[in-house]
Enzyme design. Structure first.
Site, PDB file in Angstrom:
ATOM      1  N   CYS A 160      25.528   9.555  10.658  1.00 41.58           N
ATOM      2  CA  CYS A 160      24.845  10.797  10.251  1.00 41.58           C
ATOM      3  C   CYS A 160      25.170  11.979  11.160  1.00 41.58           C
ATOM      4  CB  CYS A 160      23.337  10.576  10.227  1.00 41.58           C
ATOM      5  SG  CYS A 160      22.861   9.171   9.234  1.00 41.58           S
ATOM      6  N   ASP A 170       0.860  -1.189   0.000  1.00 38.89           N
ATOM      7  CA  ASP A 170       0.000   0.000   0.000  1.00 38.89           C
ATOM      8  C   ASP A 170       0.905   1.250   0.000  1.00 38.89           C
ATOM      9  OD1 ASP A 170      -1.702   2.086   0.546  1.00 38.89           O
ATOM     10  OD2 ASP A 170      -2.709   1.106   2.239  1.00 38.89           O
ATOM     11  N   GLU A 216      29.318   9.633   5.314  1.00 40.11           N
ATOM     12  CA  GLU A 216      29.453   8.214   5.659  1.00 40.11           C
ATOM     13  C   GLU A 216      29.397   7.387   4.386  1.00 40.11           C
ATOM     14  OE1 GLU A 216      25.338   8.457   7.920  1.00 40.11           O
ATOM     15  OE2 GLU A 216      25.932   6.365   7.723  1.00 40.11           O
ATOM     16  N   THR A 246      13.794   4.141   2.192  1.00 40.58           N
ATOM     17  CA  THR A 246      14.355   5.305   2.902  1.00 40.58           C
ATOM     18  C   THR A 246      15.710   5.707   2.323  1.00 40.58           C
ATOM     19  OG1 THR A 246      15.447   4.013   4.641  1.00 40.58           O
ATOM     20  CG2 THR A 246      13.175   4.619   5.043  1.00 40.58           C
ATOM     21  N   HIS A 275      17.500  14.962  13.029  1.00 44.52           N
ATOM     22  CA  HIS A 275      18.059  14.120  11.970  1.00 44.52           C
ATOM     23  C   HIS A 275      16.884  13.427  11.288  1.00 44.52           C
ATOM     24  CE1 HIS A 275      20.013  11.197   9.640  1.00 44.52           C
ATOM     25  NE2 HIS A 275      19.654  10.175  10.399  1.00 44.52           N
ATOM     26  N   SER A 308      17.051   0.429  15.537  1.00 47.25           N
ATOM     27  CA  SER A 308      17.644   1.752  15.280  1.00 47.25           C
ATOM     28  C   SER A 308      16.678   2.865  15.688  1.00 47.25           C
ATOM     29  CB  SER A 308      18.060   1.898  13.816  1.00 47.25           C
ATOM     30  OG  SER A 308      16.940   1.995  12.964  1.00 47.25           O
TER      31      SER A 308
HETATM   32  N1  CAA Z   1      -0.987   3.041   5.748  1.00 44.65           N
HETATM   33  C1  CAA Z   1      -0.481   3.874   6.684  1.00 44.65           C
HETATM   34  N2  CAA Z   1       0.530   3.494   7.524  1.00 44.65           N
HETATM   35  C2  CAA Z   1       1.058   2.272   7.364  1.00 44.65           C
HETATM   36  C3  CAA Z   1       0.577   1.376   6.396  1.00 44.65           C
HETATM   37  C4  CAA Z   1      -0.499   1.787   5.560  1.00 44.65           C
HETATM   38  N3  CAA Z   1      -1.014   1.000   4.629  1.00 44.65           N
HETATM   39  N4  CAA Z   1       1.295   0.232   6.474  1.00 44.65           N
HETATM   40  C5  CAA Z   1       2.193   0.407   7.485  1.00 44.65           C
HETATM   41  N5  CAA Z   1       2.041   1.635   8.004  1.00 44.65           N
HETATM   42  C6  CAA Z   1       2.818   2.238   9.092  1.00 44.65           C
HETATM   43  C7  CAA Z   1       3.125   1.285  10.212  1.00 44.65           C
HETATM   44  O1  CAA Z   1       2.058   1.165  11.130  1.00 44.65           O
HETATM   45  C8  CAA Z   1       4.349   1.940  10.822  1.00 44.65           C
HETATM   46  O2  CAA Z   1       3.963   3.009  11.625  1.00 44.65           O
HETATM   47  P1  CAA Z   1       4.421   3.040  13.166  1.00 44.65           P
HETATM   48  O3  CAA Z   1       5.936   3.096  13.118  1.00 44.65           O
HETATM   49  O4  CAA Z   1       3.822   4.301  13.680  1.00 44.65           O
HETATM   50  O5  CAA Z   1       3.927   1.789  13.785  1.00 44.65           O
HETATM   51  C9  CAA Z   1       5.057   2.543   9.596  1.00 44.65           C
HETATM   52  O6  CAA Z   1       4.087   2.602   8.549  1.00 44.65           O
HETATM   53  C10 CAA Z   1       6.214   1.707   9.069  1.00 44.65           C
HETATM   54  O7  CAA Z   1       5.748   0.417   8.874  1.00 44.65           O
HETATM   55  P2  CAA Z   1       6.610  -0.821   9.396  1.00 44.65           P
HETATM   56  O8  CAA Z   1       7.019  -0.586  10.819  1.00 44.65           O
HETATM   57  O9  CAA Z   1       5.904  -2.082   9.083  1.00 44.65           O
HETATM   58  O10 CAA Z   1       7.861  -0.635   8.420  1.00 44.65           O
HETATM   59  P3  CAA Z   1       9.084  -1.530   8.193  1.00 44.65           P
HETATM   60  O11 CAA Z   1       9.364  -2.386   9.366  1.00 44.65           O
HETATM   61  O12 CAA Z   1       8.931  -2.211   6.891  1.00 44.65           O
HETATM   62  O13 CAA Z   1      10.235  -0.427   8.031  1.00 44.65           O
HETATM   63  C11 CAA Z   1      11.927   0.778   9.219  1.00 44.65           C
HETATM   64  C12 CAA Z   1      10.429   0.632   8.965  1.00 44.65           C
HETATM   65  C13 CAA Z   1      12.406  -0.423  10.026  1.00 44.65           C
HETATM   66  C14 CAA Z   1      12.199   2.053   9.995  1.00 44.65           C
HETATM   67  C15 CAA Z   1      12.658   0.813   7.857  1.00 44.65           C
HETATM   68  O14 CAA Z   1      12.218   1.900   7.093  1.00 44.65           O
HETATM   69  C16 CAA Z   1      14.168   0.873   7.986  1.00 44.65           C
HETATM   70  O15 CAA Z   1      14.844  -0.101   8.276  1.00 44.65           O
HETATM   71  N6  CAA Z   1      14.739   2.069   7.705  1.00 44.65           N
HETATM   72  C17 CAA Z   1      16.187   2.283   7.758  1.00 44.65           C
HETATM   73  C18 CAA Z   1      16.694   2.485   9.172  1.00 44.65           C
HETATM   74  C19 CAA Z   1      16.315   3.826   9.729  1.00 44.65           C
HETATM   75  O16 CAA Z   1      16.083   4.795   9.012  1.00 44.65           O
HETATM   76  N7  CAA Z   1      16.302   3.938  11.064  1.00 44.65           N
HETATM   77  C20 CAA Z   1      16.014   5.209  11.709  1.00 44.65           C
HETATM   78  C21 CAA Z   1      16.821   5.374  12.975  1.00 44.65           C
HETATM   79  S1  CAA Z   1      18.562   5.160  12.605  1.00 44.65           S
HETATM   80  C22 CAA Z   1      19.058   6.648  11.935  1.00 44.65           C
HETATM   81  O17 CAA Z   1      18.372   7.633  12.043  1.00 44.65           O
HETATM   82  C23 CAA Z   1      20.341   6.699  11.181  1.00 44.65           C
HETATM   83  C24 CAA Z   1      20.046   6.694   9.706  1.00 44.65           C
HETATM   84  O18 CAA Z   1      19.985   7.750   9.081  1.00 44.65           O
HETATM   85  C25 CAA Z   1      19.823   5.402   9.058  1.00 44.65           C
END
Ligand code: CAA
Length: 388
Positions: free
Chosen positions: A111, A29, A79, A152, A233, A201
């Site tokens: 970062c 979605d 990085e 991302t 960030h 993370s």
């Molecule tokens: N409509 C609306 N919302 C929806 C949806 C839909 N159809 N389907 C899912 N969502 C929502 C979920 O409910 C969730 O919201 P909440 O967090 O509020 O619960 C959100 O969308 C994300 O969904 P998931 O949790 O299922 O997503 P995911 O597990 O597939 O991925 C993530 C999320 C783990 C953060 C992933 O994007 C990721 O690994 N990103 C890279 C790591 C990152 O950026 N970490 C951030 C901290 S580290 C940092 O800041 C350093 C850096 O730069 C990397």
């Protein structure tokens, strides 16, 4: 004497993938991306673009104004390092025609390192107020295909001139820090893409915010209510929204959810359509705030939360300078973002997979960037940068 950011300019690639396209291919979605993580598009670097060319493009408007000889130090935060020894900033030094007496160094801590660079630049300027330091943060965020991190990705560079009597933002000397040895996101030398424990993370990000804020409160007289806006960030926009709700709750701020969101909303506009730019992201967020906030925010205190996985975090503050709105590059940024080209999923894959030789083979690189600087080829292990 005040010290801080005198001028700021950013650059991103001329290509982007709409996350609706990614969602369609993944049969997900699109609201998971547009709403769930708060991202709409992600910038994809052209084949002939890297952290060096993006950095030089970001810094060009600043150098055109102050002149290449005005810069005493160039600090390059990234990085997405391209060499284990030579600082990427040395190539930028040549591309921008900086003086041979200008020192150059590269900084790394995920970062976070642009914030370390800014604090060190402020210290250098405080010691010699007639000096100007150029801080550039430049990154290409890359995760493996078909992983939660894929949506991302992004790319961008931001250049900031640090000086005495700055025209945009005076930076306060008090900072709150937090460091802990954790494995939430990292990229070993043999990998082109990051490894990440995604959910962990986000938890460490929030924990670091609490700890850095607590330390900031010990050393600064400023409290939550003293701030008009906050810059975080920005790995993805939703992360900053969650973090800011967390901080407001910790401080028992008597604000509605909407009021809390309004304190960061204007920092998110560019990130939503560029994606993560690692070291650059919080400062592109600051640019977004200064260029898009409808009210004049001169005199306002801004709170900054800088986070680098691994992890090092810092909370610091600054004051927006009266007249700041006259010294922005709003129009150039708008034109650059409006001129970007959307790519199909197949084109995205081809940009993602463009060869980045690791075994010494020589390549000529096709033209793709609309920026002024490009990586024309790699030969005998040497990267060949040209200006158009
Ligand atoms: N409509 C609306 N919302 C929806 C949806 C839909 N159809 N389907 C899912 N969502 C929502 C979920 O409910 C969730 O919201 P909440 O967090 O509020 O619960 C959100 O969308 C994300 O969904 P998931 O949790 O299922 O997503 P995911 O597990 O597939 O991925 C993530 C999320 C783990 C953060 C992933 O994007 C990721 O690994 N990103 C890279 C790591 C990152 O950026 N970490 C951030 C901290 S580290 C940092 O800041 C350093 C850096 O730069 C990397």
């Amino acid at each position: 004497m005040s010290v801080g950011i005198d001028e700021i300019s950013f650059y991103t690639s001329n290509y982007y993938l709409d996350l609706r396209t990614l969602a369609e291919v993944q049969q997900t979605d699109p609201d998971k991306y547009y709403e769930g993580i708060g991202q709409e598009k992600m910038g994809m670097a052209a084949p002939d673009e890297d952290v060096v060319t993006m950095a030089a493009n970001a810094a060009t408007p600043l150098i055109e104004r102050v002149g290449a000889d005005a810069i005493s130090t160039l600090m390059f935060a990234t990085e997405t390092g391209i060499d284990q020894s030579k600082a990427a900033g040395v190539y930028v030094h040549r591309l921008l025609g900086l003086h041979s007496n200008c020192r150059v160094v590269e900084m790394k801590q995920a970062c976070y390192s642009a914030t370390a660079a800014i604090q060190m630049a402020c210290a250098l300027v405080a010691r010699n107020p007639e000096k100007k330091v150029l801080v550039i943060a430049s990154d290409v965020a890359r995760y493996d295909l078909d992983t939660p991190g894929e949506a991302t990705q992004g790319c961008g560079a931001v250049a900031m001139l640090i000086s005495a009597q700055p025209r945009l933002l005076e930076i306060d000397p008090e900072v709150g820090n937090y460091t802990e040895d954790v494995m939430d996101f990292w990229r070993p030398n043999y990998r082109a893409t990051a490894l990440v424990d995604g959910k962990y993370s986000t938890k460490i990000y929030l924990k670091s915010l609490k700890k850095a804020w607590e330390h900031f409160r010990e050393v600064s007289s400023l409290a939550f209510d003293d701030f008009g806006h906050f810059c975080y960030h920005l790995p993805f926009s939703r992360m900053a929204q969650k973090a800011h709700q967390h901080l407001a709750k910790l401080n028992k701020a008597g604000l509605t959810m909407e009021q809390v969101e309004a304190q960061i909303e204007d920092t998110l506009h560019y990130n939503r359509i560029i994606g993560n730019s690692y070291t650059a992201s919080m400062y592109i967020g600051l640019t977004s705030l200064l260029e898009n906030c409808k009210q004049n925010i001169a005199g306002e205190k801004i709170g900054f939360f800088s986070y680098g996985s691994g992890c090092v975090a810092e909370f610091f503050s600054g004051t927006v300078v009266a007249g700041y709105e006259k010294f922005l590059h709003r129009e150039q940024h708008k034109q650059m973002l409006d001129a970007r080209k959307e790519v199909s999923y197949e084109e995205y894959l081809s940009l993602y997979r463009y060869p980045d030789p690791r075994d010494g083979e020589s390549i000529e690189i096709e033209e793709g960037t609309s920026g002024r600087f490009r990586l024309a080829g790699i030969s005998h292990h040497k990267r060949e940068y040209v200006a158009s």
